[in-house]
Motif scaffolding. Sequence first.
Motif, PDB file in Angstrom:
ATOM      1  N   ASP A 119       4.630   5.719   9.324  1.00  0.00           N
ATOM      2  CA  ASP A 119       4.844   6.931   8.524  1.00  0.00           C
ATOM      3  C   ASP A 119       3.855   6.997   7.367  1.00  0.00           C
ATOM      4  OD1 ASP A 119       6.926   7.824  10.121  1.00  0.00           O
ATOM      5  OD2 ASP A 119       8.499   7.011   8.818  1.00  0.00           O
ATOM      6  N   GLN A 120       3.592   5.862   6.740  1.00  0.00           N
ATOM      7  CA  GLN A 120       2.619   5.825   5.644  1.00  0.00           C
ATOM      8  C   GLN A 120       1.218   6.142   6.148  1.00  0.00           C
ATOM      9  OE1 GLN A 120       3.080   1.973   3.826  1.00  0.00           O
ATOM     10  NE2 GLN A 120       5.017   2.521   2.854  1.00  0.00           N
ATOM     11  N   ASP A 171       0.558   8.075   8.670  1.00  0.00           N
ATOM     12  CA  ASP A 171       0.581   9.517   8.925  1.00  0.00           C
ATOM     13  C   ASP A 171       0.385  10.294   7.625  1.00  0.00           C
ATOM     14  OD1 ASP A 171       0.913  11.765  10.706  1.00  0.00           O
ATOM     15  OD2 ASP A 171       2.898  12.042   9.805  1.00  0.00           O
ATOM     16  N   THR A 172       1.043   9.866   6.567  1.00  0.00           N
ATOM     17  CA  THR A 172       0.890  10.502   5.256  1.00  0.00           C
ATOM     18  C   THR A 172      -0.547  10.363   4.759  1.00  0.00           C
ATOM     19  OG1 THR A 172       3.201  10.065   4.715  1.00  0.00           O
ATOM     20  CG2 THR A 172       1.721  10.499   2.868  1.00  0.00           C
ATOM     21  N   LEU A 173      -1.121   9.191   4.933  1.00  0.00           N
ATOM     22  CA  LEU A 173      -2.513   8.973   4.539  1.00  0.00           C
ATOM     23  C   LEU A 173      -3.444   9.893   5.325  1.00  0.00           C
ATOM     24  CD1 LEU A 173      -4.596   7.326   2.927  1.00  0.00           C
ATOM     25  CD2 LEU A 173      -4.576   5.665   4.799  1.00  0.00           C
ATOM     26  N   ALA A 177       8.032   2.456   9.308  1.00  0.00           N
ATOM     27  CA  ALA A 177       7.766   2.919   7.943  1.00  0.00           C
ATOM     28  C   ALA A 177       6.266   2.846   7.644  1.00  0.00           C
ATOM     29  CB  ALA A 177       8.557   2.071   6.942  1.00  0.00           C
ATOM     30  N   ILE A 178       5.606   1.819   8.151  1.00  0.00           N
ATOM     31  CA  ILE A 178       4.152   1.703   7.971  1.00  0.00           C
ATOM     32  C   ILE A 178       3.441   2.815   8.733  1.00  0.00           C
ATOM     33  CG2 ILE A 178       2.142   0.260   8.517  1.00  0.00           C
ATOM     34  CD1 ILE A 178       4.012  -2.170   7.885  1.00  0.00           C
TER      35      ILE A 178
END
Length: 114
Positions: free
Chosen positions: A100-101, A103-105, A97-98
């Motif tokens: 993924d965050q 990647d979003t950033l 999940a981190i």
Amino acid sequence: MNNKEKLFSRKLAPQNSARMVETIYGCKWSLTVYQLLANGVNRPGEMVRSVEGLSTKVLNQCLKKNVEFGILQKNVFNELPPRVEYEVTEFGEKFLAILDQLDTLQQEIDRLLS
């Protein structure tokens, strides 16, 4: 000079988690392994057959590192021929999940810079 007591100490980066993220991103196959697991491909032989350029030796090194970090769990079945499967641990779910965050950033940064 002011003799008041300091209220804050210097904040340091978390060493273990930073090393873990660096190691995982440093292994060019870890993210691919997570993608394979998310799509139900959990046996090493199937992983190698599913990805062009991925060798058994490199995959085993990658899987071993992920197991050492507690991101993946290795399940060995007492069968003939031997069967091994990998799955994401509860801790691994939090770690992914981190990622993924991150990647979003990165996508937001890319949009800002373009």
